[in-house]
Enzyme design. Structure first.
Site, PDB file in Angstrom:
ATOM      1  N   ASN A  19       0.834  -1.216   0.000  1.00 52.91           N
ATOM      2  CA  ASN A  19       0.000   0.000   0.000  1.00 52.91           C
ATOM      3  C   ASN A  19       0.865   1.261   0.000  1.00 52.91           C
ATOM      4  O   ASN A  19       0.527   2.243  -0.653  1.00 52.91           O
ATOM      5  CB  ASN A  19      -0.965  -0.004   1.192  1.00 52.91           C
ATOM      6  CG  ASN A  19      -2.159  -0.891   0.926  1.00 52.91           C
ATOM      7  OD1 ASN A  19      -3.059  -0.531   0.168  1.00 52.91           O
ATOM      8  ND2 ASN A  19      -2.170  -2.092   1.508  1.00 52.91           N
ATOM      9  N   LEU A  98      -2.879   1.910  18.070  1.00 55.06           N
ATOM     10  CA  LEU A  98      -2.492   3.240  18.541  1.00 55.06           C
ATOM     11  C   LEU A  98      -3.181   3.556  19.868  1.00 55.06           C
ATOM     12  O   LEU A  98      -4.354   3.231  20.058  1.00 55.06           O
ATOM     13  CB  LEU A  98      -2.898   4.300  17.515  1.00 55.06           C
ATOM     14  CG  LEU A  98      -2.283   4.200  16.114  1.00 55.06           C
ATOM     15  CD1 LEU A  98      -2.710   5.407  15.282  1.00 55.06           C
ATOM     16  CD2 LEU A  98      -0.776   4.111  16.170  1.00 55.06           C
ATOM     17  N   HIS A 114      -8.415  -1.403   6.010  1.00 52.50           N
ATOM     18  CA  HIS A 114      -8.726  -2.692   6.618  1.00 52.50           C
ATOM     19  C   HIS A 114      -9.254  -3.629   5.522  1.00 52.50           C
ATOM     20  O   HIS A 114     -10.090  -3.212   4.706  1.00 52.50           O
ATOM     21  CB  HIS A 114      -9.784  -2.500   7.716  1.00 52.50           C
ATOM     22  CG  HIS A 114     -10.124  -3.775   8.402  1.00 52.50           C
ATOM     23  ND1 HIS A 114      -9.271  -4.377   9.302  1.00 52.50           N
ATOM     24  CD2 HIS A 114     -11.208  -4.592   8.293  1.00 52.50           C
ATOM     25  CE1 HIS A 114      -9.828  -5.509   9.728  1.00 52.50           C
ATOM     26  NE2 HIS A 114     -10.992  -5.655   9.133  1.00 52.50           N
ATOM     27  N   GLU A 179      -7.333  -2.475  -2.656  1.00 51.97           N
ATOM     28  CA  GLU A 179      -6.693  -1.580  -1.677  1.00 51.97           C
ATOM     29  C   GLU A 179      -5.787  -0.586  -2.393  1.00 51.97           C
ATOM     30  O   GLU A 179      -5.763   0.601  -2.063  1.00 51.97           O
ATOM     31  CB  GLU A 179      -5.850  -2.387  -0.684  1.00 51.97           C
ATOM     32  CG  GLU A 179      -6.661  -3.244   0.265  1.00 51.97           C
ATOM     33  CD  GLU A 179      -5.780  -3.949   1.286  1.00 51.97           C
ATOM     34  OE1 GLU A 179      -4.582  -3.654   1.391  1.00 51.97           O
ATOM     35  OE2 GLU A 179      -6.317  -4.825   1.991  1.00 51.97           O
TER      36      GLU A 179
HETATM   37  C1  GRF Z   1      -3.287  -4.885   3.983  1.00 51.27           C
HETATM   38  O1  GRF Z   1      -3.992  -6.030   3.646  1.00 51.27           O
HETATM   39  C2  GRF Z   1      -4.144  -3.960   4.800  1.00 51.27           C
HETATM   40  O2  GRF Z   1      -5.497  -4.092   4.525  1.00 51.27           O
HETATM   41  C3  GRF Z   1      -3.859  -4.397   6.211  1.00 51.27           C
HETATM   42  O3  GRF Z   1      -2.515  -4.791   6.213  1.00 51.27           O
HETATM   43  C4  GRF Z   1      -2.135  -5.197   4.907  1.00 51.27           C
HETATM   44  C5  GRF Z   1      -0.895  -4.444   4.565  1.00 51.27           C
HETATM   45  O4  GRF Z   1      -0.325  -4.868   3.373  1.00 51.27           O
HETATM   46  N1  GRF Z   1      -4.138  -3.320   7.119  1.00 51.27           N
HETATM   47  P1  GRF Z   1       0.933  -4.092   2.775  1.00 51.27           P
HETATM   48  O5  GRF Z   1       2.026  -4.105   3.845  1.00 51.27           O
HETATM   49  O6  GRF Z   1       0.500  -2.708   2.428  1.00 51.27           O
HETATM   50  O7  GRF Z   1       1.343  -4.897   1.569  1.00 51.27           O
END
Ligand code: GRF
Length: 206
Positions: A19, A98, A114, A179
C-alpha cells in the site's frame, strides 16, 4: 490543499508495504499531490523500508524496545512525525494498536485500510473471518482512526466478490488489488480538502 504546498504524509508500516508502494506510485504518476515526509517502521526488517529507500524517502525504525508502555512509545512516535512536519498519518500494514496519545495528537488525520467491509470482520485475519462466515462479498475499507479497533468513520469502501473456491490467499490478493486503488484515492480526497467529517459521517465534497 489544492493550490498550496503538498500535504506531508507520514506512513507507518510493519511489513511488505504494497500500500505504501501504491501511494508512492500515485504521487510519482502525478495523480496525488502529496509528499511522503517519512516512513516509520515498527520492525527493522520490513520490506516497506526497502521500498521507501528506493524512492529516497526518509525512513525511521521505531521499535518498542526500551518503552515500558504503549503511551510512551506513541509519545516518541508523535515526536518523530512532528519533527518531519507530518500532517496526515497513513497506517499501511502497521501492526500496532495506537493509544490515545497518537489519536489525540493527529485528530481526524490518521487513516487506516482494513481488508474487509467494516463494521464486519474487524481485527486480525479479516479475510479468514469473511471466508469462515460465508459472505458472498467482502472488500476493503479506508477509515479514520479513533481509539477503537477499526471503528473510526468510514471514508471509502470497495467491494470484491468472494468465489466458491477462494482460499485466504486468493481472497486477500483480490482485496489487495482494490486496496491499491482505494487507498491513494482516499488520500487524494483528503489532500484536496474534500473530506468533511460530520459526527461519524464522512461527507465527500465535489
Ligand atoms: C493490507 O492487507 C491492509 O489491509 C492491512 O494490512 C495489509 C498491509 O499490506 N491493514 P501491505 O504491507 O500494504 O502490503
Amino acid at each position: 490543499m489544492t493550490g498550496g504546498q503538498p500535504i506531508k504524509l507520514g506512513i507507518l508500516v510493519s511489513g511488505n508495504g504494497s500500500n505504501l508502494q501504491a501511494i508512492i506510485d500515485a504521487i510519482e504518476a502525478g495523480g496525488l499531490d502529496a509528499r511522503i515526509a517519512c516512513v516509520v517502521s515498527s520492525t527493522p526488517g520490513a520490506f516497506a523500508l526497502t521500498r521507501a529507500s528506493r524512492h529516497n524517502i526518509p525512513v525511521v525504525i521505531h521499535e518498542n524496545r526500551g518503552f515500558t508502555n504503549r503511551r510512551e512509545y506513541d509519545a516518541a512516535l508523535v515526536k518523530i512525525l512532528r519533527d518531519h512536519g507530518v500532517e496526515l498519518v497513513i497506517l499501511a500494514g502497521y501492526m500496532r494498536i495506537l493509544s490515545e496519545v497518537m489519536v489525540t495528537a493527529f485528530p481526524n488525520a490518521i487513516m487506516n485500510i482494513h481488508p474487509a467491509l467494516l463494521p464486519a470482520f474487524p481485527g486480525l485475519h479479516a479475510q479468514k473471518q469473511a471466508l469462515d462466515y460465508g459472505v458472498r462479498f467482502s472488500g476493503c475499507t479506508v477509515h479514520f482512526v479513533d481509539c477503537g479497533t477499526d471503528t473510526g468513520p468510514i471514508i471509502l469502501q470497495s467491494v470484491v466478490p468472494v468465489e466458491q473456491d477462494d482460499t485466504e490467499e486468493s481472497l486477500s490478493a483480490r482485496i489487495q488489488k482494490e486496496e491499491h486503488r482505494t487507498y491513494p484515492e482516499a488520500v487524494r480526497l483528503f489532500c484536496e480538502g474534500r473530506i468533511r467529517l460530520e459526527g461519524r459521517h464522512v461527507r465527500i465534497l465535489p
